[in-house]
Scaffold this active site. Structure first.
Site, mmCIF file in Angstrom:
data_model
loop_
_atom_site.group_PDB
_atom_site.id
_atom_site.type_symbol
_atom_site.label_atom_id
_atom_site.label_comp_id
_atom_site.label_asym_id
_atom_site.label_seq_id
_atom_site.Cartn_x
_atom_site.Cartn_y
_atom_site.Cartn_z
ATOM 1 N N GLY A 11 62.848 26.167 22.395
ATOM 2 C CA GLY A 11 63.029 27.012 21.227
ATOM 3 C C GLY A 11 62.013 28.137 21.190
ATOM 4 O O GLY A 11 60.838 27.926 21.487
ATOM 5 N N ARG A 72 68.034 26.119 27.516
ATOM 6 C CA ARG A 72 67.947 24.707 27.857
ATOM 7 C C ARG A 72 68.518 24.531 29.258
ATOM 8 O O ARG A 72 69.421 25.260 29.657
ATOM 9 C CB ARG A 72 68.753 23.862 26.873
ATOM 10 N N THR A 125 55.564 26.645 19.920
ATOM 11 C CA THR A 125 56.611 26.011 19.119
ATOM 12 C C THR A 125 56.240 26.110 17.648
ATOM 13 O O THR A 125 55.069 25.936 17.300
ATOM 14 C CB THR A 125 56.827 24.535 19.495
ATOM 15 N N ARG A 171 61.776 19.389 13.614
ATOM 16 C CA ARG A 171 62.215 18.232 14.409
ATOM 17 C C ARG A 171 61.706 16.949 13.748
ATOM 18 O O ARG A 171 62.015 16.684 12.600
ATOM 19 C CB ARG A 171 61.734 18.345 15.852
#
Length: 319
Positions: A11, A72, A125, A171
């Site tokens: 990300g 990804r 992140t 997350r």
């Protein structure tokens, strides 16, 4: 060492560009050529690698996202995919790689290092869930984005005397919810690291209503529940009129704060220094405002923890 590579993976986060800039300019200052890998590990496998010059990273320090793009890549999780990546790097004469990203990116850097190709991990992140550093690149910008949204939502919540549930990213880590909730004056903060008591939350909301409070703000980390799921629980427990705002990917965007730009510059530069010292398999970070580095494998084996003193403080201040 004559040539190094740099890539961003996973990300995106505000400040990644500042880190790329630091890696490129620090390396060129020491007469090292730098090659950018475009598209993360997927671009590494396909050989989407281009030389970067000083001008390549001009006017990017203030930009969100990543100019190297990200993706990804399931293939890179295999030994065959990793070997393909190493072959592409060696074809360009690249001797080491700086990887900017989160946990998954670090896993890739660890795998390459174990196959004999030295890598340095730089924590990029918004989730702030990487061990070995107090702050990750992008976290400060993300919480400021959330706070700005909370301030705006509070205006309409007050006007309509409603309870607002605001779902934030992170997350399985509650750092964004905790910091933004405390800074935004939220009445309740839900984080994955702590269980919540619905009866206690309902009592707090009703107590506030009884003393004339016209609105309430509840911050929910995505690792706990969705905003809609928790709103139903609140309505069932209190009969209050609730609304839900899911901030989503807006938390990843925007111009990085001064803190993130400085953090990214320091960590990116240190990554190059470690390679100059002949070190690979390291992860850089900041602790007590000092730049540090740790063994990459050890970092991946440590579970991220949250500062629960802030959580307890938020509960005390939301009475």
């Amino acid at each position: 060492m004559k040539r190094i590579g740099v890539l961003t993976s996973g990300g995106d986060s505000p400040g990644m560009n500042a880190a790329i800039r630091a890696v490129v300019r620090k390396a060129i200052f020491h007469n090292i050529e730098v090659f950018g890998v475009y598209g993360g590990y997927s671009g590494l496998i396909s050989g989407n690698i281009k030389k970067l010059e000083l001008g390549s990273v001009g006017d990017i320090i203030h930009r969100g996202g990543t100019v190297l793009f990200s993706a990804r890549c399931e293939e890179f999780k295999t030994k065959e995919g990793q070997q393909k990546g190493i072959e592409q790097l060696k074809n360009k004469g690249i001797e080491a790689l700086v990887v900017i990203g989160g946990d998954g990116s670090y896993q890739g850097a660890k795998a390459l290092t174990e196959l004999g190709f030295p890598c340095i991990g730089v924590p990029g992140t918004i989730d702030n869930d990487i061990a070995g550093t107090q702050y990750t690149i992008g976290f400060d910008t993300a919480i400021n984005t959330v706070i700005d949204a909370v301030d705006k939502i509070r205006d309409t919540a007050t006007s309509h005397e409603r309870t607002f549930i605001i779902e934030v990213m992170g997350r399985n880590a509650g750092d964004i919810a905790l910091w933004a909730g405390l800074a935004g004056g939220a009445e309740t903060i839900l984080i994955p690291e702590e269980n919540y008591n619905m009866d206690e939350i309902a009592q707090r909301l009703m107590k506030g209503h009884e003393r004339g409070k016209r609105h309430s703000i509840i911050i929910v980390a995505e690792g706990v529940a969705t905003g809609m799921e928790f709103a139903k629980q609140v309505e069932e427990a209190t009969n209050f009129d609730t609304r839900v705002s899911v901030l989503g990917h807006m938390q990843r965007g925007g111009s990085p704060t001064a803190f993130d730009r400085v953090l990214a510059s320091r960590l990116g530069a240190r990554a190059v220094e470690l390679l100059l010292e002949g070190k690979g398999g390291r992860a850089v970070g900041v602790e007590n405002n000092q730049v540090v580095d740790h063994n990459l494998s050890e970092i991946l084996g440590i579970k991220h923890t949250i500062d629960l003193t802030l959580y307890n403080l938020s509960k005390e201040l939301s009475i």
